[in-house]
Write an enzyme that holds these catalytic residues in place. Sequence first.
Site, PDB file in Angstrom:
ATOM      1  N   CYS A  67       0.864  -1.183   0.000  1.00  0.00           N
ATOM      2  CA  CYS A  67       0.000   0.000   0.000  1.00  0.00           C
ATOM      3  C   CYS A  67       0.901   1.234   0.000  1.00  0.00           C
ATOM      4  O   CYS A  67       2.080   1.133  -0.362  1.00  0.00           O
ATOM      5  CB  CYS A  67      -0.987  -0.019   1.173  1.00  0.00           C
ATOM      6  SG  CYS A  67      -0.241   0.007   2.815  1.00  0.00           S
TER       7      CYS A  67
ATOM      8  N   ASN B  95       2.237   1.538   4.340  1.00  0.00           N
ATOM      9  CA  ASN B  95       2.558   0.258   4.997  1.00  0.00           C
ATOM     10  C   ASN B  95       2.250   0.283   6.499  1.00  0.00           C
ATOM     11  O   ASN B  95       2.928  -0.379   7.291  1.00  0.00           O
ATOM     12  CB  ASN B  95       4.022  -0.151   4.743  1.00  0.00           C
ATOM     13  CG  ASN B  95       4.354  -1.591   5.144  1.00  0.00           C
ATOM     14  OD1 ASN B  95       5.475  -1.889   5.539  1.00  0.00           O
ATOM     15  ND2 ASN B  95       3.408  -2.484   5.040  1.00  0.00           N
TER      16      ASN B  95
ATOM     17  N   CYS C  13      -1.492   0.792   7.377  1.00  0.00           N
ATOM     18  CA  CYS C  13      -2.939   0.493   7.503  1.00  0.00           C
ATOM     19  C   CYS C  13      -3.338  -0.765   6.724  1.00  0.00           C
ATOM     20  O   CYS C  13      -3.600  -1.809   7.312  1.00  0.00           O
ATOM     21  CB  CYS C  13      -3.775   1.677   7.014  1.00  0.00           C
ATOM     22  SG  CYS C  13      -3.517   3.197   7.944  1.00  0.00           S
ATOM     23  N   ARG C  14      -3.414  -0.663   5.400  1.00  0.00           N
ATOM     24  CA  ARG C  14      -3.991  -1.743   4.598  1.00  0.00           C
ATOM     25  C   ARG C  14      -3.075  -2.945   4.411  1.00  0.00           C
ATOM     26  O   ARG C  14      -3.485  -4.089   4.642  1.00  0.00           O
ATOM     27  CB  ARG C  14      -4.422  -1.206   3.216  1.00  0.00           C
ATOM     28  CG  ARG C  14      -5.547  -0.199   3.295  1.00  0.00           C
ATOM     29  CD  ARG C  14      -5.709   0.577   2.000  1.00  0.00           C
ATOM     30  NE  ARG C  14      -4.542   1.419   1.746  1.00  0.00           N
ATOM     31  CZ  ARG C  14      -4.334   2.107   0.635  1.00  0.00           C
ATOM     32  NH1 ARG C  14      -5.216   2.029  -0.356  1.00  0.00           N
ATOM     33  NH2 ARG C  14      -3.257   2.858   0.504  1.00  0.00           N
ATOM     34  N   SER C  15      -1.839  -2.720   3.947  1.00  0.00           N
ATOM     35  CA  SER C  15      -1.006  -3.893   3.622  1.00  0.00           C
ATOM     36  C   SER C  15      -0.580  -4.706   4.847  1.00  0.00           C
ATOM     37  O   SER C  15      -0.544  -5.935   4.764  1.00  0.00           O
ATOM     38  CB  SER C  15       0.187  -3.518   2.737  1.00  0.00           C
ATOM     39  OG  SER C  15       1.057  -2.615   3.364  1.00  0.00           O
TER      40      SER C  15
ATOM     41  N   ASP D 100      -8.597   3.747   1.462  1.00  0.00           N
ATOM     42  CA  ASP D 100      -7.538   3.977   2.444  1.00  0.00           C
ATOM     43  C   ASP D 100      -8.120   4.457   3.779  1.00  0.00           C
ATOM     44  O   ASP D 100      -8.599   5.587   3.882  1.00  0.00           O
ATOM     45  CB  ASP D 100      -6.555   5.013   1.896  1.00  0.00           C
ATOM     46  CG  ASP D 100      -5.260   5.020   2.686  1.00  0.00           C
ATOM     47  OD1 ASP D 100      -5.281   4.585   3.856  1.00  0.00           O
ATOM     48  OD2 ASP D 100      -4.236   5.456   2.128  1.00  0.00           O
TER      49      ASP D 100
END
Length: 153
Positions: A8, A11, A13-15, A122
């Site tokens: 993401c 690095n 939150c999402r990934s 996001d």
Amino acid sequence: MIRVLFVCLGNICRSPMAEALFAHKVREAGLSEKITADSAGTADYHTGSPPHRGTIAELERHDISWDHRARPVRRQDATEFDYLLAMDELNLADLNGIKPRRAVLSKMMEYASEKGYEDVPDPYYTGEFDLVYELLDAATAGLLSDIREEHGL
Ligand code: 4NP
């Protein structure tokens, strides 16, 4: 070993959420000796940081363990990983910049198209960590079943 990298922007939150969810499913399937997961960001703003508190809260609420510190995407990731999973169109464009030739390069939500999202929104901006968890739970399940089929696992 099959190596999977989730990518993401920051690095945090999402990934890292995708990495933890995927690693959990790999462990449950008894495939930890065959498949490994990592995550990275296309920007280096948060290098060395643990995941965002919203990501940690969502993982802990679902009893998913995590072990990650943010790191930027490196040029060698293009050759060291077999699968590169972008959270959104911008991450995908950035990953194309490191020219992965052999690796499978795709957007995460391609593995859960039934959810109706092309990109993982996001949560750093939306605050919707619960929605991101739901999307990534479905997409990591789809990815793992795809990999198992592809590699006869
Ligand atoms: P992520 O979210 O890409 O899902 O980790 C973000 C984290 C940090 C920033 C942007 C997005 N930031 O601008 O610091």
